[in-house]
Design an enzyme around this catalytic site. Structure first.
Site, mmCIF file in Angstrom:
data_model
loop_
_atom_site.group_PDB
_atom_site.id
_atom_site.type_symbol
_atom_site.label_atom_id
_atom_site.label_comp_id
_atom_site.label_asym_id
_atom_site.label_seq_id
_atom_site.Cartn_x
_atom_site.Cartn_y
_atom_site.Cartn_z
ATOM 1 N N ARG A 34 0.835 -1.207 0.000
ATOM 2 C CA ARG A 34 0.000 0.000 0.000
ATOM 3 C C ARG A 34 0.872 1.259 0.000
ATOM 4 O O ARG A 34 0.505 2.286 -0.567
ATOM 5 C CB ARG A 34 -1.012 -0.011 1.144
ATOM 6 C CG ARG A 34 -2.075 1.076 1.004
ATOM 7 C CD ARG A 34 -3.190 0.975 2.025
ATOM 8 N NE ARG A 34 -4.269 0.081 1.633
ATOM 9 C CZ ARG A 34 -5.247 0.395 0.789
ATOM 10 N NH1 ARG A 34 -5.305 1.582 0.224
ATOM 11 N NH2 ARG A 34 -6.180 -0.490 0.505
ATOM 12 N N GLU B 256 -10.295 5.277 6.683
ATOM 13 C CA GLU B 256 -8.882 5.642 6.688
ATOM 14 C C GLU B 256 -8.523 6.952 5.988
ATOM 15 O O GLU B 256 -7.647 7.671 6.457
ATOM 16 C CB GLU B 256 -8.069 4.505 6.044
ATOM 17 C CG GLU B 256 -8.141 3.230 6.845
ATOM 18 C CD GLU B 256 -7.502 2.066 6.100
ATOM 19 O OE1 GLU B 256 -8.097 1.610 5.112
ATOM 20 O OE2 GLU B 256 -6.429 1.638 6.499
HETATM 21 N N1 LUZ Z 1 -5.606 -4.690 5.234
HETATM 22 C C1 LUZ Z 1 -5.278 -5.545 4.261
HETATM 23 C C2 LUZ Z 1 -5.727 -3.383 5.012
HETATM 24 O O1 LUZ Z 1 -5.133 -6.728 4.528
HETATM 25 N N2 LUZ Z 1 -5.109 -5.076 3.017
HETATM 26 C C3 LUZ Z 1 -5.228 -3.779 2.704
HETATM 27 O O2 LUZ Z 1 -5.056 -3.407 1.552
HETATM 28 C C4 LUZ Z 1 -5.536 -2.888 3.738
HETATM 29 N N3 LUZ Z 1 -5.635 -1.589 3.505
HETATM 30 C C5 LUZ Z 1 -5.907 -0.767 4.494
HETATM 31 C C6 LUZ Z 1 -6.087 -1.277 5.760
HETATM 32 N N4 LUZ Z 1 -6.011 -2.562 6.018
HETATM 33 MO MO1 MOS Z 2 -6.994 -1.539 8.934
HETATM 34 S S1 MOS Z 2 -5.272 -0.510 9.012
HETATM 35 O O1 MOS Z 2 -8.050 -1.061 7.863
HETATM 36 O O2 MOS Z 2 -7.100 -2.820 9.898
#
Ligand code: LUZ
Ligand code: MOS
Length: 750
Positions: free
Chosen positions: A304, A706
């Protein structure tokens, strides 16, 4: 509509793990963890501890019937240490006793002999020694080498951002109870009940159907319970498996802070090239992620980071490389933004550096490079419905930006000991799990014969109000009063194989699945109504708990309709599955279309610093945010406010410090400061950007969890500009958090 939990919360009646009534004979667990960051266990002697009256058993890795593994992406993390120790706080043994205080007392009687080795805590050292979790990854667009040669200006620099403790109000917790035929039921404070179920099944060498995971709600999570709730559930389940007794753990705050991972600190090196007219032509960056001692979710977080390399800007030539560095800190993990904020801080730093060198305002470069439709992100996705420029212009117009800038200048020319700074912070966040297969959800709906409804989804309520949104979906489809709908607990026996509640996507994914299930039921009920009312199916509508023929209200009410359907043997239960369409990503090329859509917005932040003390106030954060067509403005605004404050905390005051032995020096609320009511912005003004909404979002209401976190980054640059206004010799560095100590040093450096 207000959060359906608000009354229960205020009255203290909402149930968290620690509030669940325990069975008679429930035992309590306490973890014996590593006192050193790196070393080898020479001897573990717990004979005295086990003799203590009230101690039932002390479990080690030797008691694990299956795989001693909780690593979800990479199998590199034992549940209980075997020979090697990799971080302070790593679980070694699980003490189970009749009371928690006995278990705690027993911990003191355990003797551990070890060979201590030098720990690595620094990413640069880890990178030099090639201690990586996974091989580095690079995303590319255009041709940076050639592009840099054509730039009129090129600047290089480095930027660091710190870790962040989640500080969820409810600490990690689990309660496991035995069921017949070797089955175990676990109540876990987890964002991912299916991952807990899978890990426990593997540890106990049982099929997944013998493990039931149930979640009522969490007292906050922020990513800290996406992966890291598993260990505690697994330890309790291990004890229940052997002892056939209920076992509970609820971590004490200091234990939680010591043992669990946090947001990843990053150190990054950038190079930015611009043309004379302030277009960013080329951008190159190396990200060094401090992953801690095991993979956990670091590879996904790293990914990410790469995706968010250029924030909301279009840069035609980019090379972005990310290194996941293995160190001897607790494994760092998901935290709101998931690697995105770290990337965005670096490009904002690069732009700020260029602006300072060129003596223009940062916003002159920012505004000039915002991504517009048909521009390509470095990962190949084409920008559609970009609101980057629109949200920027809305901020300028709605908040009288020229006036604001002028006021800051006036203030600064009239005041010596206080200076103000103002900054823009545009954001662009991709919505979807970057790992495409995770973008799915299931929902299960029961209409009971009295017309009331029970809804189960894979969504976890953690204070964000997802249950309220789910309730709105069901009530909306059937056009019935909200009191007719109940949200059930999240349970692996009702909704299986769910993705964790994460990536801001949970309302979208589960909402869409629920919408499908409700629509299937709606068709059956309309069919029934058309039979009862002797009219065409197409003419039937349900509205405000009545059947309508075209626009004419009939006297067939909701309860009667449901009752009739039940007697006519119409199936009143339905489940549905939703998988985000269109998204894909090819890791071999690092190109694709990974996101369902992007969320945009722009914030302006104004701060005042005290140039004698280095302390500062955040006067205001004014935001134009892309909610799509919000389905719940109260909840969504609450998410933005909370995210802004949490983002400001990360970038200004929350300072995690480790010593060279890997000890967390900021291991309590006396040494780790999070924003309180005195340090939050005096004004947070949030306005929606006008838009058609987004079909891939539930009811066109965009993901909100987020994206607004990153508005907090603007505070860094507002403070920096205020420091520059006081000290013309200030050498801007990019080293977050910008604590008052660092401000003070900046004010007086020569
Ligand atoms: N969790 C995940 C996340 O496993 N994959 C993601 O792309 C993600 N993005 C934001 C927060 N948690
Ligand atoms: Mo999250 S950082 O969307 O558990």
């Amino acid at each position: 509509m207000k959060n359906i939990d608000s009354k229960g919360h205020v009255k203290g009646e909402s149930i968290y793990i620690d509030d669940i009534s325990t069975q008679t004979g429930t035992l309590f667990g306490y973890v014996f963890d590593s006192p050193i960051a790196k070393g080898i266990i020479k001897n573990l002697d717990y004979a005295d501890a086990e003799q203590l009256e009230g101690v039932v058993h002390i479990f080690t890795h030797k008691d694990i019937p299956g795989d001693n593994q909780i690593g979800a992406i990479i199998r590199d993390e034992p549940l209980l240490a075997e020979n090697e120790l990799h971080y302070i706080g790593q679980p070694i043994a699980f003490i189970v006793a009749e009371t928690e205080s006995i278990a705690k007392a027993a911990k003191k009687l355990i003797k551990l002999e070890f060979d201590e080795k030098p720990a690595i805590t620094d990413v640069v050292e880890a990178k030099e020694k090639k201690h990586f979790i996974i091989p580095p990854r690079t995303f590319k667009l255009g041709d940076v080498e050639t592009a840099f040669k054509k730039c009129d200006y090129v600047f290089e620099g480095e930027a660091s951002s710190g870790g962040q403790e989640h500080l969820y109000l409810e600490t990690q917790a689990a309660y496991s109870t035995p069921a017949e035929n070797d089955c175990i039921k676990i109540s876990s404070s987890t964002q991912g009940p299916a991952s807990v179920q899978k890990a426990v099944a593997e540890i106990l060498k049982l099929p997944m159907h013998k493990i039931e995971v149930d979640v009522i709600r969490l007292g906050g999570a922020f990513g800290g319970k996406e992966d890291q709730a598993t260990a505690w559930a697994a330890m309790c389940a291990l004890a229940t498996y052997h002892l056939k007794k209920a076992v509970k753990i609820s971590l004490h705050r200091l234990d939680d802070i010591r043992m669990t991972g946090k947001r990843h600190p990053y150190k990054s090196f950038f190079k930015i090239g611009l043309s004379k007219d302030l277009k960013i032509i080329a951008y190159e960056v190396d990200f060094l992620q401090n992953a801690g001692a095991a993979a956990d979710l670091s590879p996904a977080i790293l990914e990410r980071t790469l995706f968010h390399t250029t924030n909301s800007y279009f840069v035609p030539n980019v090379r972005s490389t990310a290194y996941s560095c293995k160190t001897n800190l607790p494994p760092n993990t998901a935290f709101r933004g998931f690697g995105g904020p770290q990337a965005m801080f670096v490009i904002e730093s690069a732009i700020a550096k260029a602006a300072y060198e060129l003596n223009v305002d940062i916003s002159d470069i920012q505004k000039n490079n915002l991504i517009v439709d048909n521009n390509e992100f470095l990962y190949g996705q084409i920008a559609q419905n970009s609101l980057a420029l629109k949200s920027w212009q809305c901020v300028e117009n709605q908040f009288n930006i020229n006036d604001n800038f002028k006021k800051v200048d006036d203030f600064n020319s009239k005041n010596i000991n206080h200076k103000k700074g103002i900054s823009f912070m545009p954001i662009c966040f991709g919505i979807s799990f970057t790992n495409t297969p995770m973008n799915h959800a299931n929902a299960l709906v029961h209409i009971y014969q009295d017309g009331s409804i029970g809804v189960s989804t894979g969504a976890i309520e953690m204070g964000q109000g997802v249950n309220t949104k789910m309730l709105q979906v069901a009530a909306n489809v059937f056009s019935i009063d909200k009191n007719k709908v109940k949200l059930e607990t999240t349970n692996t026996t009702r909704v299986a194989n769910s993705s964790p509640t994460a990536a801001s996507s949970t309302a979208d994914l589960n909402g869409k699945a629920l919408l499908k299930a409700c629509n299937k039921l709606l068709i059956r009920l309309k069919q029934t109504a058309s039979e009862i009312l002797n009219t065409d199916f197409e003419k039937i509508n349900l509205k405000n708990e009545f059947a309508y023929i075209d626009s004419k209200k009939s006297n067939l009410g909701w309860n009667e309709l449901v009752k009739s359907a039940f007697l006519k043997r119409v199936n009143l239960s339905e489940s549905a599955y939703y998988a985000t369409p269109k998204i894909h990503f090819d890791k071999s090329k690092e190109k694709g279309h990974p996101f369902a859509y992007h969320v945009y917005g722009t914030a302006i932040t104004t701060v005042t610093i005290d140039c004698i003390r280095g302390i500062y106030d955040i006067d205001s954060v004014k935001i134009i945010h892309d909610f799509g067509k919000s389905m719940n403005e109260i909840l969504d605004k609450g998410q933005v406010e909370g995210a802004v404050v949490q983002g400001i905390g990360w970038i200004t005051m929350e300072e995690l410090k480790y010593d060279e032995k890997g000890r967390n020096l900021s291991n309590a609320l006396s040494s780790y400061k999070i924003p309180d009511i005195y340090s939050v912005p005096k004004v947070i003004d949030i306005k929606p950007v006008e838009t058609e909404g987004e079909d891939m979002a539930i009811f066109k209401s965009k993901a909100v969890g987020e994206p607004p976190f990153m508005y907090g980054i603007g505070t860094y640059f507002a403070i920096q500009k205020a420091v520059k206004a006081f000290n013309p010799n200030y050498k801007a560095n990019f080293d977050a958090p910008f604590t008052p100590e660092k401000v003070l040093l900046g004010l007086y450096n020569k």
